[in-house]
Scaffold this active site. Structure first.
Site, mmCIF file in Angstrom:
data_model
loop_
_atom_site.group_PDB
_atom_site.id
_atom_site.type_symbol
_atom_site.label_atom_id
_atom_site.label_comp_id
_atom_site.label_asym_id
_atom_site.label_seq_id
_atom_site.Cartn_x
_atom_site.Cartn_y
_atom_site.Cartn_z
ATOM 1 N N LYS A 286 0.838 -1.200 0.000
ATOM 2 C CA LYS A 286 0.000 0.000 0.000
ATOM 3 C C LYS A 286 0.873 1.251 0.000
ATOM 4 C CE LYS A 286 -3.814 -1.854 2.832
ATOM 5 N NZ LYS A 286 -4.927 -1.671 1.886
ATOM 6 N N ASP A 297 -7.216 -3.449 10.936
ATOM 7 C CA ASP A 297 -7.729 -4.457 9.998
ATOM 8 C C ASP A 297 -8.165 -5.757 10.687
ATOM 9 O OD1 ASP A 297 -8.506 -4.674 7.354
ATOM 10 O OD2 ASP A 297 -6.621 -5.577 6.681
ATOM 11 N N ARG A 360 -10.243 -11.642 2.113
ATOM 12 C CA ARG A 360 -11.086 -12.705 1.557
ATOM 13 C C ARG A 360 -10.394 -14.061 1.577
ATOM 14 N NH1 ARG A 360 -11.464 -9.296 -3.837
ATOM 15 N NH2 ARG A 360 -11.271 -7.678 -2.245
HETATM 16 N N1 BES Z 1 -7.989 -3.808 4.638
HETATM 17 C C1 BES Z 1 -8.200 -3.372 3.319
HETATM 18 C C2 BES Z 1 -9.490 -2.598 3.129
HETATM 19 C C3 BES Z 1 -9.635 -1.280 3.859
HETATM 20 C C4 BES Z 1 -9.430 -0.090 3.181
HETATM 21 C C5 BES Z 1 -10.036 -1.241 5.171
HETATM 22 C C6 BES Z 1 -9.587 1.120 3.832
HETATM 23 C C7 BES Z 1 -10.197 -0.024 5.827
HETATM 24 C C8 BES Z 1 -9.971 1.151 5.154
HETATM 25 C C9 BES Z 1 -8.243 -4.568 2.376
HETATM 26 O O1 BES Z 1 -7.466 -5.642 2.725
HETATM 27 C C10 BES Z 1 -7.767 -4.110 1.039
HETATM 28 O O2 BES Z 1 -6.623 -3.782 0.934
HETATM 29 N N2 BES Z 1 -8.662 -4.114 0.047
HETATM 30 C C11 BES Z 1 -8.336 -3.716 -1.276
HETATM 31 C C12 BES Z 1 -8.724 -4.835 -2.203
HETATM 32 C C13 BES Z 1 -8.224 -4.663 -3.609
HETATM 33 C C14 BES Z 1 -6.733 -4.877 -3.648
HETATM 34 C C15 BES Z 1 -8.908 -5.654 -4.497
HETATM 35 C C16 BES Z 1 -9.144 -2.466 -1.613
HETATM 36 O O3 BES Z 1 -10.327 -2.421 -1.274
HETATM 37 O O4 BES Z 1 -8.570 -1.532 -2.147
HETATM 38 ZN ZN ZN Z 2 -7.072 -5.851 4.727
HETATM 39 MN MN MN Z 3 -5.464 -5.460 2.037
#
Ligand code: BES
Ligand code: ZN
Ligand code: MN
Length: 529
Positions: A286, A297, A360
């Site tokens: 990220k 998380d 997931r």
């Molecule tokens: N933990 C994150 C989602 C998240 C984002 C939680 C902002 C709280 C605040 C999750 O694991 C993630 O990174 N999701 C990605 C998925 C994508 C790579 C398909 C997303 O939603 O950007």
């Molecule tokens: Zn996550």
């Molecule tokens: Mn993630």
């Protein structure tokens, strides 16, 4: 438990005319557009030179939601009156009441007041039990602060509000107030426990630490618990959980907890929570801005534990089984990579497109385990799953996906009681198509478009026919200087964990326990699969 035990707050329930109460602070709600003093308080006002009536008449306090005034009294058993605007009477809700009590409690604490009196009675448009419950919630949730690591604890160790007087106007209301207060206190303390877990920094909150917290809860409440370590997770061939955990020197855990609230019943509710103790994104790392918030998380996992704690304390007559997958998602020479093909616990294979779509992967294994191996009758999962749900619904509303209309309706009814907001999102087949793999059965990312929905479609592959609810709490679990959530709900923090999900899950468990007849109808499908 490692959670610090704050010096406890006592409650005293008294039946007395309000002007005879001896308390350093008295809270009084002010309703908008009501410029004359409610007769309930006229005797009190006579003892303080009609000062309250003047504040209302002049509009010094207009009664707008959260608008407050502090009136100091001399030579009076009450040192100060804290007036807080409740908004218009016709718009009154228990959520507003909860909110203004949070506000009043914080004002009292700031004033170094050792106690606070809260009146109930016919001047309120709700009964004493509901009012007492929402008051306990507002006060406990509103006073919450996470300052374990601060050397300067803001004086809160010495100046804690130590006592709340619930003042009812009729003897027969005392029992109702006591009942309401007890329930509200259990619910709010469970949510605060969940907040503490989430706020715990990620150098401490690692999978093994979470498991220890779960053990402590189990011990305290006599729950059955099993904690699986990495070798046992390997034996189960949980490829999703193992892959995500591979990049960290803090190995994954799988926590299984059981609360047998109704041993005679065959029905068991399953609770699954996403327990990523830190999400760096892994190899698909990220951006560093805001990465620190990914300490949250594991909010879904923490909500499961908090809800289980409250359900057991409230002795809700329902069997609940919780499966909590825990891992840390980090980049490393050993980390899982884009391009990997992973065999999940269910046997399905997944092509890794993005290692940041890790939630997931661990949930797929936990959901398959709880539905196919442990065979619960209905299952709810909670997860900070997608950034997309934050874009779609914001920071005050969580997304809900369901395969069962009656189950969904039960959730909405429960959310009504908790005042936590949920909104339905679809599970159309098209989203499933977006998640089909090229080289494997599935892929773990369907791209940015509709990401909350494609993520839900991925999870659906692992729940089979079991009635299921998926709650995407990515926007609502953790606040970063968010004013919207706090402004409508002043018992929520402006920063840090909210404890979302705990109170709604407890009401859902209560709902399920009270409506056994509805359980058979849970299997009605909502969306054709
Ligand atoms: N933990 C994150 C989602 C998240 C984002 C939680 C902002 C709280 C605040 C999750 O694991 C993630 O990174 N999701 C990605 C998925 C994508 C790579 C398909 C997303 O939603 O950007
Ligand atoms: Zn996550
Ligand atoms: Mn993630």
């Amino acid at each position: 438990m490692s959670q610090e035990k704050k010096s406890a707050m006592n409650v005293e329930i008294t039946c007395s005319p309000i002007h005879k109460v001896a308390a350093s602070s008295l809270f009084l709600p002010v309703f908008e557009e009501e410029k004359s003093l409610n007769p309930h308080f006229s005797k009190l006002d006579k003892t303080c030179a009609d000062v309250i009536a003047r504040i209302l008449e002049t509009g010094e306090n207009s009664g707008k939601f959260k608008e407050f005034s502090i009136v100091h009294l001399a030579n009076h058993p009450i040192s100060r009156i804290i007036l807080v605007g409740a908004g218009k009477r016709k718009d009154f809700s228990l959520n507003k009441w909860r909110g203004i009590l949070a506000k009043a409690a914080r004002i009292a604490r700031r004033a170094k007041s050792p106690d606070l009196a809260v009146p109930f009675g016919p001047f309120l448009p709700c009964n004493s039990q509901d009012a007492a419950q929402a008051a306990a919630e507002g006060i406990y949730l509103g006073l919450y602060r996470y300052e374990k690591f601060k050397n300067d604890k803001n004086g809160s160790e010495n100046n804690l509000l130590k006592k709340i007087h619930l003042v009812v106007s009729e003897e027969k209301e005392m029992e109702a107030a006591r009942k309401g207060w007890e329930k509200g206190k259990i619910l709010a303390e469970a949510a605060n426990f969940t907040r503490n877990l989430i706020n715990e920094p990620p150098n401490i909150m690692i999978p093994a630490f979470f498991a220890d917290q779960a053990r402590a809860v189990a011990k305290l409440l006599n729950l059955e618990i099993l904690v699986l370590e990495k070798d046992e997770i390997e034996k189960l061939e949980m490829g999703g959980l193992l892959s995500v955990g591979k990049g960290s020197s803090n190995p994954p855990r799988l926590v299984i907890l059981k609360y047998q609230g109704n041993p005679k019943s065959k029905f068991t509710l399953g609770l699954v929570g996403k327990g990523i103790t830190f999400d760096s994104g892994g190899i698909s790392i990220k951006p560093s801005e805001n990465m620190h918030t990914m300490t949250s998380d594991m909010s879904g996992a923490a909500a499961c534990l908090g809800a289980l704690k409250a359900a057991a304390e409230l002795k809700i007559p329902l069997n609940i089984l919780s499966v909590i997958p825990l891992a840390e998602n980090l980049p490393d020479g050993k980390a899982y990579k884009p391009g990997d093909i992973v065999k999940m616990y269910s046997g399905k294979t997944v092509e890794i497109i993005n290692t940041d779509a890790e939630g997931r992967m661990i949930l797929g294994d936990a959901l398959a385990y709880i539905t196919k191996t442990l065979k619960v009758d209905a299952v709810v999962d909670l997860a900070t799953l997608t950034g997309g749900v934050v874009v779609a619904l914001g920071q005050t509303v969580s997304g809900v996906f369901s395969s069962s209309e009656p189950f969904f309706q039960m959730l909405m009814k429960s959310a009504e009681k908790s005042s936590e907001k949920f909104w339905p999102l679809p599970l159309f087949e098209e989203y499933g198509t977006q998640m089909k793999g090229t080289l494997a059965d599935l892929k773990n990312s369907g791209g940015r478009y509709g990401s909350p929905c494609t993520a839900a479609a991925f999870l659906k592959e692992f729940v089979g026919e079991t009635p299921w609810l998926h709650l995407d709490i990515a926007g609502t679990a953790y606040m970063e200087s968010d004013k919207t959530a706090y402004q409508q709900n002043p018992y929520l923090p402006k920063n840090g964990a909210t404890g979302i999900g705990v109170r709604t899950l407890v009401y859902l468990a209560e709902e399920l326990s009270q409506n056994m007849s509805q359980l058979s109808s849970l299997k009605e499908v909502m969306v054709e699969s």
